[in-house]
Scaffold this active site. Structure first.
Site: not given
Ligand code: BG6
Length: 487
Positions: A194, A386
């Site tokens: 990202e 993701e």
């Molecule tokens: C993504 C990241 O943007 O979001 C992850 O690459 C992250 O590392 C995920 O864990 C979810 O975000 P959060 O803050 O809920 O863990």
């Protein structure tokens, strides 16, 4: 004309995603150096009155305080979920679900503890050898992110992270070391996680102490430029070292809808999307888009770009474009529109969407819209590396987790991905985020759970660390077995 697909391809890469700093723990074992994520202190997000805070930033004063008196603070990413010692059990669970791919990252500080050493740390390299061998046992392909929100803290202290051009050769040295070492074990790579989130948090994305820079936006883009160059050099190196490599870039894809049909709002949505797509524009097409020239001028941003960079970017274009997808945004022509464009947190709500428990708008169709737009723009394979729902889970007395809300979320997103495939999008794979519960990136909480596998640990690190299969585990297993037909 090409024939349209009726569903996911037979070699579709189903799996799950994690990051070293959120799972490994063992923050000083195996010769690892301290990394930027080891200084993400736990701050109760409820006490701060906000639960949807994605960014963690560290100031130079905080870093000093943490270094001088570490015992006065809790740093959950230092303990992760102890994947470092439990990777065999975890990978066996992934295999039980039928994973074809496992996205993980390598911790730079395990390989080069300060980033400055000439030779890599053998113990660190050996750890990932064991992990990849374990994956191979089950026929699981690793998808490796080289830099996922962490770097040796020494590079922050010495250079203020990616503000400095010095990081380019240091990263290339690290990238070459892991490409060489794992050339027979890893075919799928992503250079930076990202990269567009540099706009959101300078420390998270680029290891920069914000209080030491005068012009934050300038710093974000200068750091991004250095990362672009490092990434392109890495892509070139990967192609030399691994002939059948597949190496991609990645953004946090935030679809933007215009608030109304008013042309001004529509224009704002276009601008918002440009700032998001700027990153793959450079990495997939190999040059800076012209719209950014205007943007930089309007925002008094002057980048230090070396003469050779243009050529490097051209020669280092990626094979695929990966995205994380969690939400969409609303764009509106208003006074702070320029500030909001391309960033993660937005105060403008979309009345048609429900929010997660952490106030993230849930928008499955936005994923399809994003995939269509990205494929139209790049004509390169896409990877949803993701996606997922951060939610509170309850472990029942008999060791069950009834997470129908998570099943519902994933099901709706997979349905929309399938529609995009039927509409002609070339999609390589899907790795839902946090396939096993892990430490949240933004809040350092454990209670914000994404996993298909429950990990018994609370925010403060209490718990047995035992793993439990959630209802979503069994559901996803079936999804994979039916190649996305049985949802
Ligand atoms: C993504 C990241 O943007 O979001 C992850 O690459 C992250 O590392 C995920 O864990 C979810 O975000 P959060 O803050 O809920 O863990």
């Amino acid at each position: 004309m090409k024939e349209l697909k009726q569903g996911f391809s037979d070699n579709f890469l189903w799996g799950g995603a994690t990051a070293a700093n959120q799972i490994e723990g063992a923050y000083l074992e195996g010769g690892k150096g301290l990394s930027t994520s080891d200084f993400a202190a736990y701050k109760d997000p409820y006490a701060q009155g906000k639960v949807n805070n994605f960014k963690f930033d560290v100031s130079s004063a905080e870093l000093n305080k943490y270094k001088e008196n570490p015992d006065a603070f809790d740093f959950p990413k230092r303990r992760g979920i102890d994947f470092y010692h439990r990777y065999e059990e975890d990978i066996a669970l992934f295999a039980e679900m039928g994973f074809k791919v496992f996205r993980l990252s390598i911790s730079w500080a395990r390989i080069f503890p300060t980033g400055l050493e000439d030779k890599p740390n053998e113990e660190g390299l050996a750890f990932y050898d064991k992990v990849f061998d374990e994956c191979a046992k089950y026929g699981i392909e690793p998808l490796v992110t080289m830099s996922h929100y962490e770097m040796p803290i020494t590079l922050t202290e010495k250079y203020n992270g990616w503000m400095s051009r010095e990081l380019v050769p240091l990263f290339e040295k690290y990238a070459r070391a892991i490409l060489e070492r794992y050339k027979n074990k890893v075919k799928y790579w992503i250079t930076f996680n990202e990269m567009n989130m540099n706009l959101n948090s300078l420390y998270t994305g680029a290891g920069i102490l914000e209080d030491l820079v005068d012009h934050k936006l300038q710093a974000a883009y200068q750091a991004s430029h250095h990362q672009f160059v490092a990434s392109a050099l890495t892509v070139k190196a990967a192609k030399e070292i691994i002939p059948d490599v597949q190496i991609g870039c990645m953004i946090n894809q935030i679809e933007a809808y215009a608030k109304t049909t008013k042309p001004e709002d529509q224009l704002q949505a276009v601008k918002s999307i440009q700032l998001n797509m700027f990153y793959p524009d450079v990495q997939a097409r190999g040059e800076y888009p012209t719209y950014m020239v205007k943007y930089f001028a309007d925002n008094q941003i002057k980048l230090d770009i070396k003469e050779q960079d243009e050529q490097i970017l051209k020669e280092g274009t990626v094979d695929f474009v990966a995205i994380s997808y969690y939400m969409s945004h609303v764009a509106e022509a208003r006074e702070d529109a320029a500030e909001l464009a391309g960033t993660f947190d937005s105060p403008i709500k979309n009345e048609h969407l429900e929010l997660s428990q952490w106030d993230w708008p849930i928008d499955p169709m936005g994923l399809r819209i994003s995939l269509i737009k990205l494929y139209d723009r790049y004509q390169k394979p896409l990877f949803v590396c993701e996606n997922g729902l951060g939610a509170r889970d309850t472990l029942t007395q008999d060791g069950k987790i009834h997470d129908d809300y998570r099943i519902d979320y994933l099901k709706k997103h997979i349905e929309q991905m399938k529609e995009a495939v039927k509409e002609g999008v070339d999609l390589m794979g899907y790795t839902p985020w946090g396939c096993i519960d892990l430490i949240s990136c933004g809040t350092s909480q454990m209670t914000k759970r994404y996993g298909l596998i429950y990990v018994d640990q609370d925010d403060l690190g209490n718990g047995t660390l035992n793993r439990y299969r959630k209802d979503s585990f069994f559901w996803y297993k079936n999804v994979i077995a039916s190649n996305g037909e049985d949802l």
